[in-house]
Structure formats: C-alpha cells, structure tokens
Design an enzyme around this catalytic site. Structure first.
Site, PDB file in Angstrom:
ATOM      1  N   ASP A   1       0.091 -62.786  41.650  1.00 58.28           N
ATOM      2  CA  ASP A   1      -1.422 -61.515  42.652  1.00 58.28           C
ATOM      3  C   ASP A   1      -1.784 -62.086  44.116  1.00 58.28           C
ATOM      4  OD1 ASP A   1      -2.361 -58.875  42.202  1.00 58.28           O
ATOM      5  OD2 ASP A   1      -3.961 -59.437  40.980  1.00 58.28           O
TER       6      ASP A   1
ATOM      7  N   ARG B   1      -3.631 -57.836  48.801  1.00 57.13           N
ATOM      8  CA  ARG B   1      -5.315 -57.918  49.552  1.00 57.13           C
ATOM      9  C   ARG B   1      -5.130 -58.677  50.941  1.00 57.13           C
ATOM     10  NH1 ARG B   1      -7.928 -59.805  43.707  1.00 57.13           N
ATOM     11  NH2 ARG B   1      -5.560 -59.261  43.581  1.00 57.13           N
TER      12      ARG B   1
ATOM     13  N   HIS C   1       3.280 -58.465  50.201  1.00 50.97           N
ATOM     14  CA  HIS C   1       4.910 -58.292  49.428  1.00 50.97           C
ATOM     15  C   HIS C   1       6.031 -59.337  50.397  1.00 50.97           C
ATOM     16  CE1 HIS C   1       2.919 -55.679  46.698  1.00 50.97           C
ATOM     17  NE2 HIS C   1       3.679 -54.470  47.136  1.00 50.97           N
TER      18      HIS C   1
ATOM     19  N   TRP D   1       4.281 -47.963  37.958  1.00 51.62           N
ATOM     20  CA  TRP D   1       4.822 -47.472  38.777  1.00 51.62           C
ATOM     21  C   TRP D   1       3.878 -46.395  39.088  1.00 51.62           C
ATOM     22  CZ3 TRP D   1      10.507 -47.481  39.428  1.00 51.62           C
ATOM     23  CH2 TRP D   1      11.434 -48.802  38.229  1.00 51.62           C
TER      24      TRP D   1
ATOM     25  N   ARG E   1       1.905 -47.126  41.385  1.00 47.44           N
ATOM     26  CA  ARG E   1       1.524 -47.052  42.505  1.00 47.44           C
ATOM     27  C   ARG E   1       1.902 -46.520  43.186  1.00 47.44           C
ATOM     28  NH1 ARG E   1       0.772 -53.180  43.718  1.00 47.44           N
ATOM     29  NH2 ARG E   1      -0.316 -53.764  42.197  1.00 47.44           N
TER      30      ARG E   1
ATOM     31  N   LEU F   1      17.666 -75.298  36.628  1.00 48.79           N
ATOM     32  CA  LEU F   1      16.572 -74.563  36.403  1.00 48.79           C
ATOM     33  C   LEU F   1      16.340 -72.960  35.630  1.00 48.79           C
ATOM     34  CD1 LEU F   1      13.062 -73.812  36.598  1.00 48.79           C
ATOM     35  CD2 LEU F   1      13.589 -72.678  38.460  1.00 48.79           C
TER      36      LEU F   1
ATOM     37  N   LEU G   1      -4.595 -60.463  31.803  1.00 43.34           N
ATOM     38  CA  LEU G   1      -3.153 -60.660  31.374  1.00 43.34           C
ATOM     39  C   LEU G   1      -2.787 -59.935  31.942  1.00 43.34           C
ATOM     40  CD1 LEU G   1      -3.224 -62.730  27.904  1.00 43.34           C
ATOM     41  CD2 LEU G   1      -2.636 -63.499  30.061  1.00 43.34           C
TER      42      LEU G   1
HETATM   43  C1  FPP Z   1       1.160 -58.145  43.120  1.00 42.69           C
HETATM   44  O1  FPP Z   1       0.163 -58.503  44.404  1.00 42.69           O
HETATM   45  C2  FPP Z   1       2.040 -57.897  43.533  1.00 42.69           C
HETATM   46  C3  FPP Z   1       3.105 -57.342  42.456  1.00 42.69           C
HETATM   47  C4  FPP Z   1       2.735 -56.494  42.036  1.00 42.69           C
HETATM   48  C5  FPP Z   1       4.693 -57.358  42.866  1.00 42.69           C
HETATM   49  C6  FPP Z   1       5.010 -59.087  43.431  1.00 42.69           C
HETATM   50  C7  FPP Z   1       5.832 -59.006  44.244  1.00 42.69           C
HETATM   51  C8  FPP Z   1       6.142 -59.960  44.843  1.00 42.69           C
HETATM   52  C9  FPP Z   1       5.963 -61.137  44.670  1.00 42.69           C
HETATM   53  C10 FPP Z   1       7.336 -59.726  45.665  1.00 42.69           C
HETATM   54  C11 FPP Z   1       8.911 -59.245  45.664  1.00 42.69           C
HETATM   55  C12 FPP Z   1       9.251 -60.155  44.427  1.00 42.69           C
HETATM   56  C13 FPP Z   1      10.776 -60.909  44.344  1.00 42.69           C
HETATM   57  C14 FPP Z   1      10.809 -61.726  42.973  1.00 42.69           C
HETATM   58  C15 FPP Z   1      11.823 -60.250  44.975  1.00 42.69           C
HETATM   59  P1  FPP Z   1      -1.040 -56.974  44.359  1.00 42.69           P
HETATM   60  O2  FPP Z   1       0.091 -55.885  45.061  1.00 42.69           O
HETATM   61  O3  FPP Z   1      -1.054 -56.389  43.019  1.00 42.69           O
HETATM   62  O4  FPP Z   1      -2.429 -57.932  45.355  1.00 42.69           O
HETATM   63  P2  FPP Z   1      -3.261 -56.620  44.907  1.00 42.69           P
HETATM   64  O5  FPP Z   1      -3.903 -57.305  44.297  1.00 42.69           O
HETATM   65  O6  FPP Z   1      -4.133 -57.744  46.259  1.00 42.69           O
HETATM   66  O7  FPP Z   1      -3.425 -55.380  45.310  1.00 42.69           O
END
Ligand code: FPP
Length: 224
Positions: free
Chosen positions: A12, A16, A29, A62, A64, A124, A179
C-alpha cells in the site's frame, strides 16, 4: 525462534508516494512494480521462505477511476511479460489467487503463460492476488462444497480456498492498520507487522529487520 515459511504483504502507498513528489499516481504504481521485483528476488534467496503472497488488485479496486484501472491492467501485463527471465533465474513459481474471470482474454493468456513457464520452479512460490477479496474467496469455496454435497468443516473449507495455507507473517506498508478483505481465514494465527514506509520505498533491508522482529516473537497458537 519462529520459522517464516509463508509471508504475505499488503502493498500500500503507491499513490501517496507519487503525490508527495507532485507526480501522477501512476508513477507510484510503476515504482511499486520495481519493489515487487526486488522483494520477490530477495525472498527467493531466503531459504526458509517457501511462499510469498502479494495483494495487487482487490475485488474493490475496480471502483478506482477507469484510467487508473486501465493503467494497472497494462502495467500488470507488461510486468508478467517482462519478468519471465527473472522468475526463471531465481526459481520462482508464479501463481494467482482471486477470480480471473473479469480480466481481458489477453491478460489471462499472459497470466497462464507465466504459470505454465514457471511451474517447475522450486525456490519460491509467489501468489499474486488479482481481483481477490477474501469474502468472495470464502463464498466461492462454500458454494463449491455445497454443489458437491461435501460437509463444510475447517479442513474441507480450507482446502476449497484459492489459497489453502496459513500465513506466518503479514506485513502492511503505508501506515494503514487494516486487512482490507485480504486472507481473512488464512491469518487466523498470523503475526502482523505494520510499517509507515510507502510500498515504493519498501526495501529488502527493511524486510530483513521485520523478519528479525518476527523471529523473536512468541507464537502460541491458542496454547500457553
Ligand atoms: C496500493 O497503493 C497499491 C495497489 C492498489 C496496487 C498494487 C500494485 C502494484 C504494487 C503494482 C502492480 C503489481 C504487480 C504485481 C505488477 P495505493 O494506490 O492504494 O496507494 P495510496 O493508498 O497511497 O493511494
């Protein structure tokens, strides 16, 4: 000392991380993908870690903006296409949990291809949660048992889940203490670790420090 066989991470804070720099969320991302690669490679080198489960896209994500969802789909597809040599080099077997049905045919093909190519890797096992929600997983599992007329018990339900294993340590980055519908059944006796670090800044060094902390905790599994 506790043994860490199964590590799960709620990644997460990408948005930010980017916003803090005045950038578009998508940059977070992109950087987050690099962290996925670094952490996966690191875990493949730690002998006792057998399984790494990562929360990448939830059943709720979805909601978003369409542009961000489309970006995440493209990013995922690019990652899965590009990473095959890394998975082969480090002996990582790729798997998914979640309902893949809503994804495009093209993306599902790329997912299946990487699963097939990496199926004999043994260092792994990496599960990436895609369109995953724990409540959805449990409902699907119960329905599959009911359909086959199998009695619902702790064991039969566990085995019907997408991820039929318990988690030793669950980490969530970015300072949120939730969670968010991730592995509700599987974390029954897990240790939890919450770090303020945003996912793009999370590093193998910090993971090592968290693992040291985990090793020295007392786990009782309901005993005394
Ligand atoms: C949370 O950050 C992250 C996600 C919802 C997506 C996780 C995706 C990745 C790490 C990249 C793609 C993954 C792979 C496996 C290629 P957020 O957008 O909720 O951040 P925020 O809480 O700061 O808004």
């Amino acid at each position: 000392m506790n043994k860490l066989e199964h590590l799960a991470i709620i990644m997460d804070g990408n948005g930010r991380w980017a916003k803090k720099r005045g950038w578009n969320r998508t940059k977070g991302h992109e950087k987050g993908v690099e962290t996925v690669r670094d952490i996966t490679i690191h875990c493949s080198k730690i002998e006792e870690i057998k399984t790494l489960t990562l929360y990448a896209f939830s059943t709720e994500n979805w909601k978003r903006p369409k542009l961000e969802v489309n970006f995440l789909m493209k990013l995922l597809e690019r990652y899965l296409k590009n990473e095959e040599p890394t998975y082969m080099k480090y002996g990582v077997k790729f798997e998914t949990i979640g309902d893949l049905e809503p994804f495009s045919k093209g993306l599902r093909k790329v997912i299946d291809n990487l699963k097939e190519k990496t199926k004999n890797n043994t260092n792994l096992k990496q599960y990436i949660a895609l369109n995953y929600g724990s409540q959805d997983e449990i409902v699907r599992a119960v329905n599959s048992l009911v359909k086959e007329n199998i009695e619902v018990t702790t064991d039969t339900l566990t085995n019907a889940l997408d991820l039929p294993y318990s988690i030793d340590l669950l980490i969530r980055t970015s300072g949120e203490h939730r969670l968010s519908n991730f592995l509700l059944w599987q974390v029954a006796y897990s240790e939890f670790f919450f770090t303020d670090t945003l996912w793009p800044d999370f590093s193998p060094n910090e993971l090592d420090t968290i693992i040291d902390n985990f090793k020295n905790r007392e786990r009782k599994f309901g005993g005394i």
